[in-house]
Design a protein around this motif. Structure first.
Motif, PDB file in Angstrom:
ATOM      1  N   MET A   1       0.836  -1.191   0.000  1.00 33.08           N
ATOM      2  CA  MET A   1       0.000   0.000   0.000  1.00 33.08           C
ATOM      3  C   MET A   1       0.873   1.245   0.000  1.00 33.08           C
TER       4      MET A   1
ATOM      5  N   VAL B   1      -8.336   3.323  -1.462  1.00 34.29           N
ATOM      6  CA  VAL B   1      -8.629   2.397  -2.563  1.00 34.29           C
ATOM      7  C   VAL B   1      -8.752   3.171  -3.888  1.00 34.29           C
TER       8      VAL B   1
ATOM      9  N   ASP C   1      -3.699   3.225  -4.475  1.00 36.35           N
ATOM     10  CA  ASP C   1      -3.868   2.710  -3.114  1.00 36.35           C
ATOM     11  C   ASP C   1      -3.290   3.672  -2.075  1.00 36.35           C
TER      12      ASP C   1
ATOM     13  N   ALA D   1      -6.135  -6.913  -0.574  1.00 39.75           N
ATOM     14  CA  ALA D   1      -6.283  -5.677  -1.341  1.00 39.75           C
ATOM     15  C   ALA D   1      -7.181  -5.900  -2.554  1.00 39.75           C
TER      16      ALA D   1
END
Length: 576
Positions: free
Chosen positions: A1, A32, A36, A505
């Protein structure tokens, strides 16, 4: 991330922008978005995100009238989206039907019916919901012979958890005029014993409707109450948007009434029931044409008439879905001669799709079996080649077992036409997974719900529950996407293997960023970016860092819809 902690993010408000009326800070906020991005804080004004960045940056934007909420270091995500849940039906079942979802034996089912019947007057109908022979100790269907001794004066209808079959007692069969001389309707099955007598088990709509049409329909007040019950559960689970497929006018009216009352506190996209004939499809199209086309909506994004739903086949639980090869039974056995069947004439289906497509209407087609999926994607390819309209996002609902051919066509349709998207339900492998594994068999089960393959082929998919088929909370779907474990493990802990598992994810994207376009709301929801609605879920643990097994037990602490608190775990309710 990726993490964004500094001021040079491009996410500070423009000069002259409104001061925020709410700041969420001291969190780990997973946006998101396309990179990310993770930030500490969000600034919100008039229900939209106006800036994001560090605590210091966002708090510096606050004025005297700005409300500040300390997230206490907790993780936050976009509000989760269910791309396929019958929330009106699920709410009705939860409020008014006998709950059979926890039954673990035929005697347990019968006992619950006995208790419920005792509260009824003679002649009143009893409805139940949620039984599954895969969870019962006997591993067999409940039958009329089981129910008759405890329901001699009341007709009974118990819907299976899949919604594609159920069982009626003898009194209900008599009211429906179903006996040994009643033929199987087209695309449906009346189960029979060795003497050709109906057992009470009816599969698919044409058979089930012969009983259901005798049951008093829910009242408008009950429909509204059912929707509200599901919305309340969604809020408790960090969910802010849903696609409710297969509705008719009474459910639409319930939604619009709640919207007028200010009680529709979610984004809801609906698909209208198109039936199984060209005549019924034309009637659905006439209804659809009365409402704004997506992305236009009622109530500023609260209610979207998204398109039409058609069934290409039946159920993996009932072994009625349309397969290329025979169904299995008991994991290693074969249900000889049974490869399911299409839900209507395949050529009629193709004309129904052509009708909607030429009218510029989105189509979602239910397709479980590999044969059905092939027919659906080829139909979409044919109508799109004839009329290459972009952006209708025709969907393959469930898409349980796509062939190599179907995967290739899906990828091409997404790339060329913004269409052909699988809307999948990973919780099938959990909640009805023991039933599914037994029916799909040892080899096919490994290819079921092929999420990893979708990603590898560049196929965007969205996640859902199909509630009340499986429980509504999206956390179960995130977990099932990663772990692929059945509820009981009748055929082992991993009959579906783990090769098609995805990481958290990816699973989260399928319930946020990838789901939003299937509701035609990607400009509003699905990620936490400047300009989008402040639909936010705050969690007790960080879903991106917890052990995979803990995803199933995540608890939502706070849910915001357009910046308004609709659930606060500290109070147990919504409201400011």
């Amino acid at each position: 991330m990726a993490a964004v902690w500094g001021a040079a993010t491009g996410d500070l408000p423009r000069s002259g922008a409104s001061s925020p009326d709410l700041v969420l800070y001291h969190g780990r906020i997973h946006s998101v978005d396309s990179t990310d991005t993770t930030v500490e804080a969000l600034a919100i004004a008039h229900g939209r995100i106006v800036a994001r960045g560090t605590d210091r940056e966002m708090l510096a934007l606050a004025t005297r009238g700005t409300r500040r909420i300390d997230l206490e270091g907790r993780a936050a995500t976009p509000g989760l989206i269910d791309a396929h849940a019958h929330i009106s039906d699920a709410g009705l079942a939860a409020l008014y039907d006998v709950d059979l979802s926890e039954a673990r034996s035929v005697a347990d089912v019968v006992g619950r019916v006995r208790v419920a019947v005792a509260r009824l007057k003679p002649g009143e109908w009893l409805e139940g919901d949620g039984w599954d022979e895969g969870k019962l100790a006997e591993h067999r269907y409940v039958t009329a012979a089981d129910l008759d001794p405890v329901s001699p004066a009341n007709p009974v209808w118990l819907l299976h958890t899949t919604g594609h079959y159920g069982v009626a007692n003898t009194l209900a069969l008599r009211q429906a005029h179903i006996d040994r001389n009643t033929p199987d309707p087209p695309a449906a099955t009346i189960e029979r014993d060795a003497h050709r007598q109906p057992t009470g088990v009816l599969k698919e709509s044409a058979a089930m409707d012969q009983v259901i049409e005798h049951i008093p329909p829910p009242t408008p007040a009950q429909l509204r109450a059912g929707i509200l019950a599901s919305l309340e559960l969604m809020h408790r689970e960090g969910m802010t948007a849903v696609k409710d497929p297969d509705i008719g006018r009474p459910v639409w009216d319930a939604y619009t009434q709640l919207l007028q009352q200010g009680a529709l506190r979610a984004h809801v996209c609906v698909l209208w029931h198109a039936g199984s004939t060209l005549e019924s499809a034309r009637a659905a199209l006439a209804e659809i044409e009365q409402h704004p086309r997506p992305p236009a909506s009622l109530g500023d994004g609260r209610l979207v008439s998204c398109g039409a739903k058609i069934y290409m086949d039946g159920s993996g639980g009932a072994r009625t879905a349309w397969m290329h090869a025979d169904w299995n039974r008991g994991f290693t056995g074969v249900d000889r001669g049974n490869h399911g069947y299409p839900a209507e004439n395949p050529d009629v289906y193709r004309e129904m799709v052509r009708l909607f497509h030429r009218a510029g209407v989105h189509v979602g087609t239910h397709a479980i079996g590999d044969h059905a999926i092939d027919w659906v994607v080829d139909t979409y390819a044919a109508v799109l080649q004839e009329s290459p309209t972009m952006g209708l996002r025709h969907a393959i609902i469930h898409a349980n077992l796509p062939t190599e051919h179907a995967l290739g066509v899906m990828a091409q349709l997404e790339h060329r036409y913004d269409a052909g998207y699988p809307e999948v339900q990973a919780p099938f492998m959990w909640w009805i997974g023991d039933n599914y594994a037994g029916n799909f068999g040892a080899q096919r089960s490994l290819r079921l719900v092929p999420l990893k393959t979708f990603v590898a082929r560049g196929i965007r998919f969205s996640g859902g529950s199909d509630a009340p088929v499986t429980p509504l909370p999206a956390r179960y779907g995130v977990w099932a996407s990663v772990e692929r474990e059945p509820l009981l493990g009748t055929y082992g802990r991993h009959p579906f293997g783990v090769a098609e598992a995805v990481d958290v994810a990816t699973a989260m994207r399928s319930y946020t960023r990838w789901a939003a376009p299937q509701l035609f709301l990607e400009q509003r929801i699905g990620s936490l970016e400047v300009g989008k609605d402040a639909d936010v879920a705050v969690w007790d643990r960080d879903p991106y860092t917890v052990a995979a097994g803990e995803l199933k037990s995540l608890k939502c602490r706070l849910t915001l819809l357009a910046g308004e608190i609709v659930f606060d775990a500290r109070r147990g309710t919504g409201g400011q």
